[in-house]
Enzyme design. Sequence first.
Site, PDB file in Angstrom:
ATOM      1  N   ARG A  34       0.726  -1.155  -0.087  1.00  0.00           N
ATOM      2  CA  ARG A  34       0.075   0.089   0.034  1.00  0.00           C
ATOM      3  C   ARG A  34       0.897   1.463  -0.090  1.00  0.00           C
ATOM      4  O   ARG A  34       2.004   1.296   0.722  1.00  0.00           O
ATOM      5  CB  ARG A  34      -0.833  -0.089   1.167  1.00  0.00           C
ATOM      6  CG  ARG A  34      -1.978  -0.835   1.269  1.00  0.00           C
ATOM      7  CD  ARG A  34      -3.059  -0.737   0.193  1.00  0.00           C
ATOM      8  NE  ARG A  34      -4.206  -1.499   0.148  1.00  0.00           N
ATOM      9  CZ  ARG A  34      -4.438  -2.606  -0.831  1.00  0.00           C
ATOM     10  NH1 ARG A  34      -3.506  -2.730  -1.607  1.00  0.00           N
ATOM     11  NH2 ARG A  34      -5.451  -3.197  -0.686  1.00  0.00           N
ATOM     12  N   HIS A  62      -1.039   0.812  -9.800  1.00  0.00           N
ATOM     13  CA  HIS A  62      -1.765  -0.126  -8.950  1.00  0.00           C
ATOM     14  C   HIS A  62      -2.064  -1.418  -9.929  1.00  0.00           C
ATOM     15  O   HIS A  62      -3.170  -1.608  -9.779  1.00  0.00           O
ATOM     16  CB  HIS A  62      -2.605   0.429  -8.087  1.00  0.00           C
ATOM     17  CG  HIS A  62      -2.943  -0.231  -6.823  1.00  0.00           C
ATOM     18  ND1 HIS A  62      -3.374   0.327  -5.815  1.00  0.00           N
ATOM     19  CD2 HIS A  62      -3.086  -1.606  -6.709  1.00  0.00           C
ATOM     20  CE1 HIS A  62      -3.799  -0.719  -4.569  1.00  0.00           C
ATOM     21  NE2 HIS A  62      -3.453  -1.775  -5.106  1.00  0.00           N
TER      22      HIS A  62
HETATM   23  C1  GLV Z   1      -5.282  -4.584  -4.309  1.00  0.00           C
HETATM   24  O1  GLV Z   1      -4.473  -3.865  -4.097  1.00  0.00           O
HETATM   25  C2  GLV Z   1      -5.917  -5.689  -3.340  1.00  0.00           C
HETATM   26  O2  GLV Z   1      -5.801  -5.637  -2.031  1.00  0.00           O
HETATM   27  O3  GLV Z   1      -6.647  -6.551  -3.991  1.00  0.00           O
END
Ligand code: GLV
Length: 306
Positions: free
Chosen positions: A221, A269
């Site tokens: 994160r 991401h």
């Molecule tokens: C992505 O970041 C997830 O937590 O699936």
Amino acid sequence: MGIAIISPGRDASIWVENIKKIDNNIEVQVFPDLKDTERVKAVMLWQHPKGILDKFPNLELICSMGAGVDHILSDDSIPDHLPITRIVDKKLTFSMTNYVLMGILNYHRQTDRYKRDQKLKIWDMSYPEIPIVVGIMGVGELGGDVIKKLQYLGIEVVGLGFAPKVDTTYPYYEKSKLDEFLSQINVLVCMLPLTPDTEGVLNKELFRKCNKGTYLINVARGSHLVEEDLIPAIEDGYISGALLDVFRNEPLPEGHIFWEREEIDITPHIASVTNPDAAAPQIIENYNRMLNKRPLLNQIDKAKGY
Ligand code: GLV
């Protein structure tokens, strides 16, 4: 009775389709079109508006639409008694592992250097590999798979976690042994869950304990990294470069310094994106288990935060 999907800004239609394919009788409501909230027994969440669960008086189950649950646990208004589940999926693990391996191997085999050399028509055979020892922070479902595959490739790897662990096939360090862990490695991969304990763990004190030139990969994160500490750590030579897939603010703001730095590689991401085909059946399985009062799959421990 049914399910509500609350994932603002994301297209929920593929999730609805997948749920209907499994059981066409399940009522599905999609945020923001929530009408009969008293009919909702389970919610599927991704970055929901905080406090929204107050609208559901008969709620019995909360399902994360991804592997992480930090986006749920950061909402203080969620009643304590409600169970929370997350997605554990082979494809999610496969993608995450491949992304991390890509980052490690690109560093080890100096992809950037040879791309630059090619442009300049330079034939330089010196030091073709950077010797590496990889440190994985977070040795759960995802981190554990990366470790297994690195071992298969014959790459030296050590792990660090926040809980005691015995009988590992690799050297394992608990958080209190962070310094020792860092002293072993020159590639640092953050795969920790985001909890109050792990937030900001990638900070200037940690960077100063790294071997000079350590390469950083963050796929966990954005809030694990104190972003303003990274550039000074690069400039002081502790960190040689970074591959970052997650950021404190996503999308990464246009004016952010990380865009500009050639030592930093950025992806939006996408290291491992939940696949609704695989995830919807798990959620429906848990929905049925909840209705039949059977134990849930992949239920998280709220005290631990993952
Ligand atoms: C992505 O970041 C997830 O937590 O699936």
